[in-house]
Design a protein around this motif. Structure first.
Motif, PDB file in Angstrom:
ATOM      1  N   ILE A  16       0.865  -1.184   0.000  1.00 41.62           N
ATOM      2  CA  ILE A  16       0.000   0.000   0.000  1.00 41.62           C
ATOM      3  C   ILE A  16       0.896   1.226   0.000  1.00 41.62           C
ATOM      4  CG2 ILE A  16      -1.900   1.193   1.162  1.00 41.62           C
ATOM      5  CD1 ILE A  16      -2.121  -1.488   2.873  1.00 41.62           C
ATOM      6  N   ILE A  17       0.676   2.113  -0.955  1.00 43.30           N
ATOM      7  CA  ILE A  17       1.415   3.376  -1.019  1.00 43.30           C
ATOM      8  C   ILE A  17       0.383   4.487  -1.008  1.00 43.30           C
ATOM      9  CG2 ILE A  17       3.083   4.771  -2.285  1.00 43.30           C
ATOM     10  CD1 ILE A  17       4.019   2.210  -3.694  1.00 43.30           C
ATOM     11  N   LEU A  44      10.319   6.687  -4.250  1.00 44.53           N
ATOM     12  CA  LEU A  44      10.515   5.572  -5.175  1.00 44.53           C
ATOM     13  C   LEU A  44      11.599   4.625  -4.665  1.00 44.53           C
ATOM     14  CD1 LEU A  44       9.912   4.089  -7.797  1.00 44.53           C
ATOM     15  CD2 LEU A  44      11.477   5.678  -8.962  1.00 44.53           C
ATOM     16  N   ALA A  45      12.678   5.175  -4.134  1.00 40.01           N
ATOM     17  CA  ALA A  45      13.751   4.338  -3.589  1.00 40.01           C
ATOM     18  C   ALA A  45      13.237   3.483  -2.433  1.00 40.01           C
ATOM     19  CB  ALA A  45      14.924   5.207  -3.142  1.00 40.01           C
ATOM     20  N   THR A  46      12.458   4.072  -1.554  1.00 41.04           N
ATOM     21  CA  THR A  46      11.868   3.330  -0.435  1.00 41.04           C
ATOM     22  C   THR A  46      10.906   2.264  -0.949  1.00 41.04           C
ATOM     23  OG1 THR A  46      12.054   5.277   0.979  1.00 41.04           O
ATOM     24  CG2 THR A  46      10.523   3.569   1.696  1.00 41.04           C
ATOM     25  N   ASN A  64       2.057   7.677  -9.045  1.00 43.54           N
ATOM     26  CA  ASN A  64       3.157   7.862 -10.000  1.00 43.54           C
ATOM     27  C   ASN A  64       4.361   7.013  -9.623  1.00 43.54           C
ATOM     28  OD1 ASN A  64       1.555   9.687 -11.376  1.00 43.54           O
ATOM     29  ND2 ASN A  64       2.456  11.469 -10.391  1.00 43.54           N
ATOM     30  N   VAL A  65       4.647   6.930  -8.329  1.00 45.06           N
ATOM     31  CA  VAL A  65       5.740   6.085  -7.846  1.00 45.06           C
ATOM     32  C   VAL A  65       5.420   4.620  -8.148  1.00 45.06           C
ATOM     33  CG1 VAL A  65       6.828   5.207  -5.738  1.00 45.06           C
ATOM     34  CG2 VAL A  65       6.623   7.667  -6.101  1.00 45.06           C
ATOM     35  N   ALA A  66       4.202   4.204  -7.854  1.00 42.19           N
ATOM     36  CA  ALA A  66       3.808   2.809  -8.051  1.00 42.19           C
ATOM     37  C   ALA A  66       3.867   2.405  -9.519  1.00 42.19           C
ATOM     38  CB  ALA A  66       2.407   2.588  -7.492  1.00 42.19           C
ATOM     39  N   GLN A  67       3.536   3.318 -10.406  1.00 42.59           N
ATOM     40  CA  GLN A  67       3.583   2.999 -11.835  1.00 42.59           C
ATOM     41  C   GLN A  67       4.997   2.644 -12.281  1.00 42.59           C
ATOM     42  OE1 GLN A  67       1.591   6.510 -13.429  1.00 42.59           O
ATOM     43  NE2 GLN A  67      -0.134   5.239 -14.034  1.00 42.59           N
ATOM     44  N   LYS A  68       5.990   3.161 -11.599  1.00 41.53           N
ATOM     45  CA  LYS A  68       7.374   2.842 -11.931  1.00 41.53           C
ATOM     46  C   LYS A  68       7.816   1.512 -11.335  1.00 41.53           C
ATOM     47  CE  LYS A  68       8.494   7.675 -12.432  1.00 41.53           C
ATOM     48  NZ  LYS A  68       9.183   8.841 -11.905  1.00 41.53           N
TER      49      LYS A  68
END
Length: 151
Positions: free
Chosen positions: A6-7, A46-48, A78-82
């Motif tokens: 979950i983000i 994103l790193a986390t 947006n982070v999850a899409q990566k």
């Protein structure tokens, strides 16, 4: 079995995880949460998220990872899409508690089935509830129906 990441905007992700643990205490190892902090850059988040994703995917019992985010187009999404590849990981935005609980309940099914069940759980969990006078209570003057019988 599938894992769930979950983000969401802080403190939503961890709050949702805590709710899932309340109902399903056995899901501790396979449900993870990342709260997106307003003072961190998307790159730091994103790193986390990559670390959390690798930890979940590395569990011996995990075959896939379902990523749930709160709002499409926002930083968590947006982070999850990566992160997701569409094969061993999938993304659903608009997470709510019914969606998460449904996903946890069916995390042993295939990733495709899990995605379907989670989306259905999330949409069926949203409904308008009619407001009625409690039984054996007088109705208010503006109530259109004057019948006082029980249903």
């Amino acid at each position: 079995m599938n894992a769930i990441l979950i983000i969401g905007h802080a403190p939503l992700a961890h709050a949702l995880r805590q709710c899932a643990l309340h109902v399903f205490p056995d899901c501790d190892a396979t449900v993870s949460a990342i709260d997106v902090q307003p003072n961190l850059s998307p790159e730091e988040t994103l790193a986390t998220a990559r670390i959390a994703m690798a930890q979940l995917a590395g569990l011996p019992q995990v075959k896939g990872v379902l990523v749930l985010t709160d709002i499409f187009g926002a930083t968590p999404s947006n982070v999850a899409q990566k992160l997701v590849d569409g094969v061993t990981s999938r993304l659903i935005t608009g997470v709510n508690l019914p969606m998460l609980l449904r996903a946890v309940s069916y995390r042993h099914e295939s990733l495709d089935a899990l995605v379907s069940r989670a989306v259905v759980g999330g949409t069926q969990g949203v409904m308008q509830v009619a407001v009625t006078a409690p039984q054996n209570q007088p109705r208010r003057k503006h109530d259109p129906e004057q019948d006082h019988h029980q249903q």
